[in-house]
Design an enzyme around this catalytic site. Structure first.
Site, short mmCIF file in Angstrom:
data_model
loop_
_atom_site.label_atom_id
_atom_site.label_comp_id
_atom_site.label_asym_id
_atom_site.label_seq_id
_atom_site.Cartn_x
_atom_site.Cartn_y
_atom_site.Cartn_z
N GLU A 237 0.35 -1.60 -0.31
CA GLU A 237 -0.30 0.21 0.08
C GLU A 237 0.57 0.90 0.30
O GLU A 237 1.88 1.49 0.56
CB GLU A 237 -1.08 0.07 1.41
CG GLU A 237 -1.85 -1.24 1.20
CD GLU A 237 -2.44 -1.48 2.56
OE1 GLU A 237 -2.86 -0.55 2.84
OE2 GLU A 237 -4.06 -1.27 2.71
N ARG B 43 0.56 20.09 14.70
CA ARG B 43 0.46 18.88 14.34
C ARG B 43 -0.05 17.85 15.10
O ARG B 43 0.38 17.17 15.90
CB ARG B 43 2.08 18.83 13.72
CG ARG B 43 2.62 19.52 12.84
CD ARG B 43 2.21 19.39 11.14
NE ARG B 43 2.74 20.79 10.40
CZ ARG B 43 2.09 20.94 9.37
NH1 ARG B 43 1.57 20.50 8.90
NH2 ARG B 43 3.36 21.63 8.72
N GLU C 62 -7.42 28.02 5.16
CA GLU C 62 -7.22 26.31 5.11
C GLU C 62 -7.13 26.16 6.45
O GLU C 62 -6.06 25.47 7.10
CB GLU C 62 -5.60 26.31 4.17
CG GLU C 62 -6.04 26.69 3.25
CD GLU C 62 -4.24 25.52 2.27
OE1 GLU C 62 -3.27 25.83 3.20
OE2 GLU C 62 -4.16 26.08 1.15
N GLU D 194 -5.57 27.29 8.67
CA GLU D 194 -3.98 27.82 9.11
C GLU D 194 -4.04 28.72 9.96
O GLU D 194 -4.62 29.70 11.01
CB GLU D 194 -3.06 28.02 7.78
CG GLU D 194 -2.93 27.26 6.99
CD GLU D 194 -2.01 27.06 5.31
OE1 GLU D 194 -1.36 26.84 5.55
OE2 GLU D 194 -1.87 28.88 5.73
#
Length: 205
Positions: free
Chosen positions: A48, A75, A159, A161
């Site tokens: 994969e 993160r 986004e 951010e």
């Protein structure tokens, strides 16, 4: 040349290829056989692969002030593996389809830091992030900036951010590479390159 032709030309035989997931990240499943170093052939292998985009990473350095412009951001993968949720990194981001890497460098630096690049960025390397399971490829650069003008919060609202600019003296950046404060591999790679090239960059400042 398609995947099958390329793999056959390099001693691999592609037997099957299916897309298992087609979201922000894509997951492909392959069945392959390949020639071993002793000349024999493997059995059919199921593999994969996470299909990643080409990306840029940009080390922002100020040779006049001997300072590095870094960013901090949340993160989730770091958090779930037990690392600090807020990671210290260099600027990085995906290259848009059809976009030259240097154009992505300028765009990402502007979006994530607001800094203006002085002169032409210098290429450090082009490398696969994790070739055991991921096709993501990083175009890594160093760009000269004025660290005195850097700071604040940045990122694209579209986004979601949330990026904080962090300016540090080179000596602090170097210490963070050895004491574990920086856990991002391409930031460490850029830091090692800077250690080798810092004197040259400062002599031209």
């Amino acid at each position: 040349m398609d995947d099958a032709g390329r793999l056959r030309a390099e001693g691999y035989t592609l037997l099957a290829h299916d897309r298992c997931h087609d979201g922000f990240l894509k997951l492909d499943r392959y069945q392959v056989r390949h020639r071993r170093f002793d000349g024999t052939t493997t059995p059919v292998l199921d593999r994969e692969i996470v299909v990643g985009a080409d990306c840029v990473g940009v080390l922002l350095y100020d040779p006049v002030h001997d300072a590095v412009v870094l960013i901090e951001q949340f993160r989730l993968p770091a958090a779930v593996t037990g690392e600090d949720a807020i990671q210290v990194e260099i600027v990085a981001g995906r290259i848009d389809p059809g976009e030259p890497p240097l154009a992505a460098v300028e765009r990402e630096v502007r979006e994530e830091t607001g800094c203006v690049i002085l002169g032409a960025p210098e290429r450090i390397a082009v490398a696969l992030i994790s070739p055991g399971y991921n096709t993501e490829r990083l175009h890594l650069y160093c760009a000269i900036v004025d660290a005195g003008a850097a700071g604040g919060l940045h990122g694209l609202a579209t986004e979601d951010e949330d990026i904080r600019v962090l300016v540090q003296p080179y000596d602090t950046f170097a210490a963070w590479q050895t004491d574990g404060r920086i856990a991002n591999l391409f930031t460490l790679h850029a830091g090692l390159w800077l250690a080798l090239n810092r004197d040259r960059l400062r002599s031209g400042a």
